[in-house]
Design an enzyme around this catalytic site. Sequence first.
Site, PDB file in Angstrom:
ATOM      1  N   GLN A 210       8.718   7.158  -8.342  1.00  0.00           N
ATOM      2  CA  GLN A 210       7.993   7.840  -9.419  1.00  0.00           C
ATOM      3  C   GLN A 210       6.504   7.515  -9.362  1.00  0.00           C
ATOM      4  O   GLN A 210       5.659   8.363  -9.637  1.00  0.00           O
ATOM      5  CB  GLN A 210       8.564   7.464 -10.797  1.00  0.00           C
ATOM      6  CG  GLN A 210      10.006   7.878 -10.975  1.00  0.00           C
ATOM      7  CD  GLN A 210      10.231   9.324 -10.552  1.00  0.00           C
ATOM      8  OE1 GLN A 210       9.548  10.227 -11.029  1.00  0.00           O
ATOM      9  NE2 GLN A 210      11.170   9.542  -9.641  1.00  0.00           N
ATOM     10  N   GLU A 211       6.194   6.262  -8.994  1.00  0.00           N
ATOM     11  CA  GLU A 211       4.782   5.888  -8.857  1.00  0.00           C
ATOM     12  C   GLU A 211       4.093   6.819  -7.864  1.00  0.00           C
ATOM     13  O   GLU A 211       2.965   7.260  -8.071  1.00  0.00           O
ATOM     14  CB  GLU A 211       4.645   4.435  -8.386  1.00  0.00           C
ATOM     15  CG  GLU A 211       5.170   3.435  -9.393  1.00  0.00           C
ATOM     16  CD  GLU A 211       4.896   1.987  -8.988  1.00  0.00           C
ATOM     17  OE1 GLU A 211       3.905   1.728  -8.285  1.00  0.00           O
ATOM     18  OE2 GLU A 211       5.686   1.113  -9.382  1.00  0.00           O
TER      19      GLU A 211
ATOM     20  N   GLY B 176       0.792  -1.225   0.000  1.00  0.00           N
ATOM     21  CA  GLY B 176       0.000   0.000   0.000  1.00  0.00           C
ATOM     22  C   GLY B 176       0.823   1.273   0.000  1.00  0.00           C
ATOM     23  O   GLY B 176       0.367   2.311   0.479  1.00  0.00           O
TER      24      GLY B 176
ATOM     25  N   HIS C  69       0.933   0.666 -13.056  1.00  0.00           N
ATOM     26  CA  HIS C  69       1.689  -0.534 -13.425  1.00  0.00           C
ATOM     27  C   HIS C  69       3.181  -0.179 -13.492  1.00  0.00           C
ATOM     28  O   HIS C  69       3.545   0.855 -14.059  1.00  0.00           O
ATOM     29  CB  HIS C  69       1.210  -1.055 -14.790  1.00  0.00           C
ATOM     30  CG  HIS C  69       1.958  -2.281 -15.219  1.00  0.00           C
ATOM     31  ND1 HIS C  69       1.703  -3.516 -14.668  1.00  0.00           N
ATOM     32  CD2 HIS C  69       2.970  -2.455 -16.107  1.00  0.00           C
ATOM     33  CE1 HIS C  69       2.533  -4.402 -15.214  1.00  0.00           C
ATOM     34  NE2 HIS C  69       3.311  -3.782 -16.088  1.00  0.00           N
TER      35      HIS C  69
ATOM     36  N   ASN D 220       1.572   2.997  -2.623  1.00  0.00           N
ATOM     37  CA  ASN D 220       0.842   3.929  -3.502  1.00  0.00           C
ATOM     38  C   ASN D 220      -0.394   4.478  -2.806  1.00  0.00           C
ATOM     39  O   ASN D 220      -0.731   5.657  -2.964  1.00  0.00           O
ATOM     40  CB  ASN D 220       0.458   3.242  -4.818  1.00  0.00           C
ATOM     41  CG  ASN D 220       1.606   3.245  -5.799  1.00  0.00           C
ATOM     42  OD1 ASN D 220       1.963   4.283  -6.356  1.00  0.00           O
ATOM     43  ND2 ASN D 220       2.219   2.079  -5.984  1.00  0.00           N
TER      44      ASN D 220
HETATM   45  C1  GRF Z   1       3.348  -1.254  -7.481  1.00  0.00           C
HETATM   46  O1  GRF Z   1       4.584  -1.559  -8.048  1.00  0.00           O
HETATM   47  C2  GRF Z   1       2.340  -1.011  -8.552  1.00  0.00           C
HETATM   48  O2  GRF Z   1       2.861  -0.447  -9.700  1.00  0.00           O
HETATM   49  C3  GRF Z   1       1.842  -2.410  -8.852  1.00  0.00           C
HETATM   50  O3  GRF Z   1       1.821  -3.061  -7.616  1.00  0.00           O
HETATM   51  C4  GRF Z   1       2.758  -2.443  -6.738  1.00  0.00           C
HETATM   52  C5  GRF Z   1       2.010  -2.023  -5.521  1.00  0.00           C
HETATM   53  O4  GRF Z   1       2.866  -1.527  -4.526  1.00  0.00           O
HETATM   54  N1  GRF Z   1       0.563  -2.374  -9.522  1.00  0.00           N
HETATM   55  P1  GRF Z   1       2.246  -0.834  -3.243  1.00  0.00           P
HETATM   56  O5  GRF Z   1       1.331  -1.868  -2.588  1.00  0.00           O
HETATM   57  O6  GRF Z   1       1.506   0.378  -3.664  1.00  0.00           O
HETATM   58  O7  GRF Z   1       3.424  -0.526  -2.367  1.00  0.00           O
END
Ligand code: GRF
Length: 225
Positions: free
Chosen positions: A183-184, A22, A119, A24
Amino acid sequence: MSAVIESHQQPLRLAVLISGSGSNLQALIDASQRADSPFEIALVISNRADALGLERAQRAGIPTQTLSHRGFETRAAYEAALNDLLDQVAPGLIALAGFMRILTAEFVEHWQGRMLNIHPSLLPSYPGLHTHERVIEAGDSVHGATVHFVTAELDSGPAILQGRVRVLSDDDPARLAARVLEQEHRIYPLAARWFAEGRLALGSDGRTKLDGEPLDSPVIIDANA
Ligand code: GRF
């Protein structure tokens, strides 16, 4: 006495679907807590009870639900239960944030134009799993992450934003993943903000529109620029 001007515009209600760490979700929580945020997180749903992201949400006072896919005979039955939870908060946007379930075309169509995914690759390159390993094996010099509208195909759909990083000669998958993740955490809240501000939409022609203009290629944020 001056008149009090009231805004009747509610912040956009965001539902976030997770399965794991989590991070992100945390970036979205942090963005939603800024005074000028146009979105609020109304609900976090995890298909795993042990997802660390649930704790992150609870710490921020955000309602959570765990809905395990186990015990449902079909994907459709699981998604019906998922929709029941979602309907209770009537989200304006769903953000898939590491939600490790494949969704049916029916579910995706129901939320089409109102569901984003992130992604860890520069789509259309490297859909699927183990993207960082595959990038290193291929000897690519650039890698990154993509936020896109969700369509019925796995890890595809009109791209909105990409965060790019350089692949270093001594990178291993973990180090590369950490830089991509940074970056995400920049691009996902930004895409959610654009959507909540009404700047971003999926057109009826299936193309992403930003400020009313079709996006022929995603907006790029380059970590090395
Ligand atoms: C991230 O790398 C995202 O791009 C992918 O799953 C991962 C999730 O990571 N879809 P987090 O749970 O947000 O740390």
